[in-house]
Design a protein around this motif. Structure first.
Motif, PDB file in Angstrom:
ATOM      1  N   ALA A  15      24.087  -9.746   1.543  1.00 48.52           N
ATOM      2  CA  ALA A  15      22.974 -10.535   2.090  1.00 48.52           C
ATOM      3  C   ALA A  15      23.138 -12.025   1.816  1.00 48.52           C
ATOM      4  O   ALA A  15      22.154 -12.768   1.783  1.00 48.52           O
ATOM      5  CB  ALA A  15      21.654 -10.037   1.502  1.00 48.52           C
ATOM      6  N   ALA A  16      24.378 -12.463   1.646  1.00 42.84           N
ATOM      7  CA  ALA A  16      24.615 -13.851   1.237  1.00 42.84           C
ATOM      8  C   ALA A  16      24.075 -14.861   2.232  1.00 42.84           C
ATOM      9  O   ALA A  16      23.720 -15.984   1.863  1.00 42.84           O
ATOM     10  CB  ALA A  16      26.119 -14.072   1.033  1.00 42.84           C
ATOM     11  N   GLU A  17      24.008 -14.488   3.508  1.00 42.29           N
ATOM     12  CA  GLU A  17      23.584 -15.431   4.541  1.00 42.29           C
ATOM     13  C   GLU A  17      22.094 -15.323   4.868  1.00 42.29           C
ATOM     14  O   GLU A  17      21.601 -16.067   5.715  1.00 42.29           O
ATOM     15  CB  GLU A  17      24.402 -15.208   5.811  1.00 42.29           C
ATOM     16  N   ILE A  18      21.389 -14.389   4.242  1.00 42.08           N
ATOM     17  CA  ILE A  18      19.971 -14.219   4.563  1.00 42.08           C
ATOM     18  C   ILE A  18      19.149 -15.214   3.748  1.00 42.08           C
ATOM     19  O   ILE A  18      19.168 -15.183   2.514  1.00 42.08           O
ATOM     20  CB  ILE A  18      19.506 -12.786   4.282  1.00 42.08           C
ATOM     21  N   PRO A  19      18.410 -16.113   4.413  1.00 43.86           N
ATOM     22  CA  PRO A  19      17.647 -17.138   3.684  1.00 43.86           C
ATOM     23  C   PRO A  19      16.547 -16.531   2.821  1.00 43.86           C
ATOM     24  O   PRO A  19      16.247 -15.334   2.884  1.00 43.86           O
ATOM     25  CB  PRO A  19      17.050 -17.994   4.814  1.00 43.86           C
ATOM     26  N   ALA A  20      15.949 -17.392   2.017  1.00 40.06           N
ATOM     27  CA  ALA A  20      14.837 -16.975   1.159  1.00 40.06           C
ATOM     28  C   ALA A  20      13.688 -16.405   1.988  1.00 40.06           C
ATOM     29  O   ALA A  20      13.506 -16.754   3.157  1.00 40.06           O
ATOM     30  CB  ALA A  20      14.341 -18.171   0.348  1.00 40.06           C
ATOM     31  N   THR A  21      12.930 -15.513   1.378  1.00 41.73           N
ATOM     32  CA  THR A  21      11.798 -14.866   2.043  1.00 41.73           C
ATOM     33  C   THR A  21      10.552 -14.975   1.167  1.00 41.73           C
ATOM     34  O   THR A  21      10.657 -15.133  -0.059  1.00 41.73           O
ATOM     35  CB  THR A  21      12.122 -13.386   2.336  1.00 41.73           C
ATOM     36  N   PRO A  22       9.354 -14.894   1.754  1.00 42.06           N
ATOM     37  CA  PRO A  22       8.118 -15.153   1.003  1.00 42.06           C
ATOM     38  C   PRO A  22       7.847 -14.199  -0.147  1.00 42.06           C
ATOM     39  O   PRO A  22       6.982 -14.490  -0.989  1.00 42.06           O
ATOM     40  CB  PRO A  22       7.029 -15.024   2.078  1.00 42.06           C
ATOM     41  N   ASP A  23       8.526 -13.059  -0.207  1.00 43.79           N
ATOM     42  CA  ASP A  23       8.262 -12.113  -1.288  1.00 43.79           C
ATOM     43  C   ASP A  23       8.779 -12.601  -2.637  1.00 43.79           C
ATOM     44  O   ASP A  23       8.567 -11.931  -3.651  1.00 43.79           O
ATOM     45  CB  ASP A  23       8.880 -10.748  -0.955  1.00 43.79           C
ATOM     46  N   GLY A  24       9.427 -13.746  -2.676  1.00 34.44           N
ATOM     47  CA  GLY A  24      10.000 -14.239  -3.919  1.00 34.44           C
ATOM     48  C   GLY A  24      11.454 -13.865  -4.041  1.00 34.44           C
ATOM     49  O   GLY A  24      11.937 -13.496  -5.117  1.00 34.44           O
ATOM     50  N   ARG A  25      12.163 -13.960  -2.929  1.00 36.86           N
ATOM     51  CA  ARG A  25      13.600 -13.668  -2.870  1.00 36.86           C
ATOM     52  C   ARG A  25      14.320 -14.930  -2.412  1.00 36.86           C
ATOM     53  O   ARG A  25      13.990 -15.507  -1.392  1.00 36.86           O
ATOM     54  CB  ARG A  25      13.851 -12.543  -1.862  1.00 36.86           C
ATOM     55  N   ARG A  26      15.309 -15.339  -3.181  1.00 39.12           N
ATOM     56  CA  ARG A  26      16.049 -16.550  -2.839  1.00 39.12           C
ATOM     57  C   ARG A  26      17.247 -16.238  -1.949  1.00 39.12           C
ATOM     58  O   ARG A  26      17.653 -15.077  -1.800  1.00 39.12           O
ATOM     59  CB  ARG A  26      16.504 -17.267  -4.114  1.00 39.12           C
ATOM     60  N   LEU A  27      17.789 -17.289  -1.366  1.00 37.02           N
ATOM     61  CA  LEU A  27      18.949 -17.189  -0.491  1.00 37.02           C
ATOM     62  C   LEU A  27      20.052 -16.368  -1.143  1.00 37.02           C
ATOM     63  O   LEU A  27      20.453 -16.629  -2.281  1.00 37.02           O
ATOM     64  CB  LEU A  27      19.487 -18.592  -0.185  1.00 37.02           C
ATOM     65  N   GLY A  28      20.541 -15.361  -0.400  1.00 36.48           N
ATOM     66  CA  GLY A  28      21.674 -14.579  -0.866  1.00 36.48           C
ATOM     67  C   GLY A  28      21.339 -13.405  -1.742  1.00 36.48           C
ATOM     68  O   GLY A  28      22.191 -12.536  -1.976  1.00 36.48           O
ATOM     69  N   GLU A  29      20.123 -13.353  -2.287  1.00 35.28           N
ATOM     70  CA  GLU A  29      19.746 -12.204  -3.101  1.00 35.28           C
ATOM     71  C   GLU A  29      19.582 -10.968  -2.217  1.00 35.28           C
ATOM     72  O   GLU A  29      19.305 -11.071  -1.032  1.00 35.28           O
ATOM     73  CB  GLU A  29      18.447 -12.486  -3.859  1.00 35.28           C
ATOM     74  N   ARG A  30      19.755  -9.800  -2.812  1.00 33.71           N
ATOM     75  CA  ARG A  30      19.679  -8.567  -2.040  1.00 33.71           C
ATOM     76  C   ARG A  30      18.293  -8.390  -1.427  1.00 33.71           C
ATOM     77  O   ARG A  30      17.282  -8.743  -2.045  1.00 33.71           O
ATOM     78  CB  ARG A  30      20.016  -7.356  -2.917  1.00 33.71           C
ATOM     79  N   VAL A  31      18.271  -7.818  -0.221  1.00 31.93           N
ATOM     80  CA  VAL A  31      17.008  -7.434   0.391  1.00 31.93           C
ATOM     81  C   VAL A  31      16.748  -5.968   0.056  1.00 31.93           C
ATOM     82  O   VAL A  31      17.579  -5.289  -0.546  1.00 31.93           O
ATOM     83  CB  VAL A  31      17.020  -7.664   1.921  1.00 31.93           C
ATOM     84  N   SER A  32      15.614  -5.477   0.450  1.00 34.31           N
ATOM     85  CA  SER A  32      15.253  -4.097   0.122  1.00 34.31           C
ATOM     86  C   SER A  32      16.186  -3.116   0.824  1.00 34.31           C
ATOM     87  O   SER A  32      16.688  -3.367   1.918  1.00 34.31           O
ATOM     88  CB  SER A  32      13.807  -3.821   0.526  1.00 34.31           C
ATOM     89  N   TYR A  33      16.388  -1.981   0.157  1.00 32.21           N
ATOM     90  CA  TYR A  33      17.262  -0.937   0.679  1.00 32.21           C
ATOM     91  C   TYR A  33      16.446   0.130   1.390  1.00 32.21           C
ATOM     92  O   TYR A  33      15.453   0.644   0.851  1.00 32.21           O
ATOM     93  CB  TYR A  33      18.041  -0.295  -0.467  1.00 32.21           C
ATOM     94  N   GLY A  34      16.874   0.510   2.593  1.00 36.61           N
ATOM     95  CA  GLY A  34      16.260   1.618   3.300  1.00 36.61           C
ATOM     96  C   GLY A  34      14.754   1.471   3.428  1.00 36.61           C
ATOM     97  O   GLY A  34      14.234   0.421   3.786  1.00 36.61           O
ATOM     98  N   ALA A  35      14.046   2.556   3.121  1.00 34.26           N
ATOM     99  CA  ALA A  35      12.583   2.536   3.143  1.00 34.26           C
ATOM    100  C   ALA A  35      12.005   2.233   1.766  1.00 34.26           C
ATOM    101  O   ALA A  35      10.802   2.358   1.553  1.00 34.26           O
ATOM    102  CB  ALA A  35      12.063   3.888   3.626  1.00 34.26           C
ATOM    103  N   ALA A  36      12.860   1.812   0.840  1.00 35.62           N
ATOM    104  CA  ALA A  36      12.437   1.577  -0.538  1.00 35.62           C
ATOM    105  C   ALA A  36      11.816   0.200  -0.692  1.00 35.62           C
ATOM    106  O   ALA A  36      11.996  -0.680   0.151  1.00 35.62           O
ATOM    107  CB  ALA A  36      13.635   1.714  -1.476  1.00 35.62           C
ATOM    108  N   PRO A  37      11.109  -0.023  -1.784  1.00 34.79           N
ATOM    109  CA  PRO A  37      10.556  -1.354  -2.065  1.00 34.79           C
ATOM    110  C   PRO A  37      11.644  -2.316  -2.527  1.00 34.79           C
ATOM    111  O   PRO A  37      12.790  -1.926  -2.751  1.00 34.79           O
ATOM    112  CB  PRO A  37       9.551  -1.081  -3.181  1.00 34.79           C
TER     113      PRO A  37
END
Length: 682
Positions: free
Chosen positions: A545-567
């Motif tokens: 997920a290196a190219e995915i920008p930060a998201t409002p949930d408190g995730r910074r650029l490049g950090e992993r996003v959620s897996y599957g249907a999991a939180p």
């Protein structure tokens, strides 16, 4: 059997052999020659010619100790150079029919097709050529086994080689008679499906326990086969299919068309044999019904105790309902297979392409925030309604046209005449799978970052609209700049009550989002009535997920996003709260999969108490509506040790999303993700 098992494991650990590399190079040479020779020919003609050349020219090799013969080399490096694209794999063919009628019966059925157009006449000819080529390949193996038997000094091996030769002679045209022959024909079919796929994977076996059981039962009743011999044959089969495609799913048990549990003695035998041989393929899945018996549960949990991620567990009533909600007839839905990792579709009826398309939910949310940031919203409901309208517009105007172009590429630049013979619809009409000939023409839509989306909305709801802690514009700016304010970042990241914690408020928000997204996707078909089948996962995109920008949930650029249907990993979920939240989603609208993975300490399944508790956990999750559950038994410290000293852990198998592989061959990014998720219990 113990001696053969030792040889199987030893030989597999020593791969790839020099002959494997040479055979792959030769196969690529065959493809280049055929593709260059017939550049102007239709793809179906080129494919049939290539299959024929491969059957004639590839070396026929029978290795010492083998009982199942054949070489599955499916990697083609050069097909796109010639404007020829792989068929994408990710389907489950009708293995039952050739087992029932043999290759002669298959050829006769194809020969009986009455072409309605010049195109179907060409297809029929190519289909015949493809299936006759498989017959030729089997004949070559029969000759080789007979020749080796004449040269063999060991009496026991001589008997085995003669049996292999006899099996292959029968399979040239006739239907199999024994369990050994049926298993061998299944593998020969798999070889050809992979050859035709030009490097595609996830040609999944589906309900092989049902198809092979009549042969097993007959052999056992007449005294021709012992349980130990059947297990040994399965181990040999597992070794062969483990040399290539790492996502050949095989489902066990489940309902029949009358709503009865269909699991049988062979279902349990396969799990026991897989636990003993510890091969990475086939990737076993258990279809769980309320009637799944104690013996099946015991075999499944014993296999799970091995720690290499088999079997996956699927909730039969929910999966069947999800298929019906995608337009499948009830009687067909009961015969579903799991494709690759988690994707359900009807075996032998569906050209599914279950991982063909992708949609990033974080990307859609960020586009919305960017384009609508100047707009004022009175409350969260108005904000959410505006995003939903934006999602519909973006999906219809941007995503759907792109999906249509991808599907049309397959229709013009791919061709599968061999597969057409074992897909309902194709073998009756003479139309190829790529030309919409299958009974069910689907395209899988893999949707990334559901938990990230749900938590982003929850953060916006609580911190912007409910408490007024931040202005929406302020939050948008922090996200755009990758959270330069550390306290702001921590406030969003560590907000209590996110999806997966069992909080009714966030659970209801997530349920509504899951229903909305599916209800946008399902009614909007592509041309030629192609049904899009949504899933809440995109294979490994959550990790890379290196190219995915930060998201409002408190995730910074490049950090992993959620897996599957999991939180999200920051949600603070426990196993029970995670399962409670995931079961609340509209899993009945996602036939293509809503995966959930949990990692427990290896000692969990070491005794009867742990196994009983694990079974209760799975049954409770499924009773509440869960679709799928993957259990891994790993110790994060062992994984760290394997990363530091790979030479000491060469045989460490680990579950990666929907398939098993050796931990030490994975790249650093994936290894680190698996270590951190194991520490979290994910």
């Amino acid at each position: 059997m113990n001696h053969r098992l030792e040889q199987i494991v030893k030989r597999f650990q020593q791969r790839p052999a020099a002959w494997e590399i040479a055979d792959k190079q030769q196969l690529n040479g065959i493809f280049r020659r055929i593709a260059a020779k017939s550049r102007t020919a239709p793809p179906v003609v080129k494919m049939a010619d290539y299959l024929g050349a491969a059957a004639r020219e590839l070396p026929v090799r029978i290795q010492e100790y083998e009982l199942i013969v054949g070489s599955d080399i499916y990697e083609i490096d050069c097909c796109c150079e010639y404007g020829f694209f792989p068929n994408g794999g990710h389907y489950s063919a009708d293995y039952r029919l050739p087992l029932q009628v043999g290759l002669g019966g298959m050829i006769a059925r194809i020969d009986a097709i009455e072409p309605s157009t010049p195109e179907t006449a060409t297809n029929r000819k190519a289909m015949l050529h493809a299936w006759r080529s498989l017959s030729l390949l089997i004949e070559r193996y029969a000759d080789e086994a007979a020749n080796l038997a004449e040269q063999e000094n060991c009496w026991d091996r001589q008997v085995e080689l003669r049996q292999i030769a006899e099996n292959c002679r029968r399979l040239i045209l006739d239907k199999p008679e024994t369990f050994h022959q049926a298993l061998q024909l299944t593998y020969f079919i798999q070889i050809f499906l992979h050859l035709e796929g030009l490097g595609s994977n996830s040609m999944s076996f589906g309900r092989l326990d049902q198809f092979l059981y009549p042969f097993y039962r007959r052999d056992r009743q007449c005294g021709r086969l012992t349980v130990e011999q059947a297990e040994e044959l399965w181990m040999c089969f597992a070794e062969k299919v483990s040399y290539c495609d790492c996502s050949q799913n095989l489902v066990l048990g489940g309902y029949d068309t009358n709503g009865r549990e269909a699991g049988n003695e062979l279902s349990c035998l396969i799990m026991r044999a897989q636990a003993a041989v510890k091969m990475r393929q086939p990737s076993l899945s258990l279809r769980v019904t309320p009637q799944t018996g104690d013996e099946a549960w015991a075999a499944a949990l014993t296999l799970a105790a091995g720690g290499f991620g088999m079997p996956s567990f699927f909730n039969d009533p929910v999966v069947i309902k999800a298929l019906e909600n995608t337009g499948v007839e009830k009687t067909d839905a009961c015969h579903y297979a799991i494709i690759g990792c988690y994707e359900a579709n009807v075996q032998g009826c569906t050209y599914g392409q279950t991982t063909a398309l992708e949609l990033s939910l974080p990307a859609v949310l960020l586009d919305f925030l960017k384009e609508r940031q100047a707009r004022q919203f009175d409350d969260f409901d108005t904000f959410l309604a505006a995003w939903k309208q934006f999602f519909i517009e973006r999906y219809e105007q941007h995503y759907l046209p792109g999906y249509q172009l991808i599907r049309e590429r397959y229709a013009t630049q791919s061709a599968s005449p061999f597969l057409a013979g074992i897909l309902a619809g194709c073998r009756h009409s003479g139309r190829l799978p790529e030309h919409y000939g299958a009974k069910y023409n689907w395209f899988g839509l893999n949707i990334l970052g559901f938990g990230t989306l749900a938590d982003s909305f929850y953060v916006i709801k609580k911190l912007v609209f409910d408490t007024g802690a931040f202005e929406l514009a302020e939050l948008i700016e922090q996200v755009r700049l990758n959270f330069p304010d550390e306290s702001f970042y921590q406030r969003c990241r560590n907000l209590p009550g996110k999806y997966g914690t069992g909080n009714p408020e966030s659970d209801e928000l997530a349920r509504g989002l899951s229903g909305f997204i599916a209800q946008v996707v399902l009614p909007r078909k592509l041309n030629n009535d192609v049904q899009l089948s949504p899933s809440l996962f995109r294979f490994l995109s959550d990790v890379y997920a290196a190219e995915i920008p930060a998201t409002p949930d408190g995730r910074r650029l490049g950090e992993r996003v959620s897996y599957g249907a999991a939180p999200t990993e920051s949600a603070g979920a426990t196993p029970t709260s995670l399962l409670r939240s995931a079961a609340n989603l509209r899993t009945d609208l996602y036939a293509n999969g809503t995966p959930i993975s949990l990692t427990f300490p290896p000692e969990l399944l070491a005794d009867a108490t742990g196994r009983r508790q694990t079974r209760s956990l799975i049954e409770a999750f499924f009773a509440q509506g869960g679709f799928h559950l993957q259990l891994s038994l790993q110790d994060a410290d062992i994984l760290r040790e394997a990363r530091a000293c790979p030479e000491q852990h060469r045989d460490l198998l680990i579950r990666i999303s929907g398939h098993s592989n050796y931990f030490v061959v994975l790249d650093d990014t994936l290894q680190q993700a698996l270590i951190e998720r194991a520490a979290l219990g994910r």
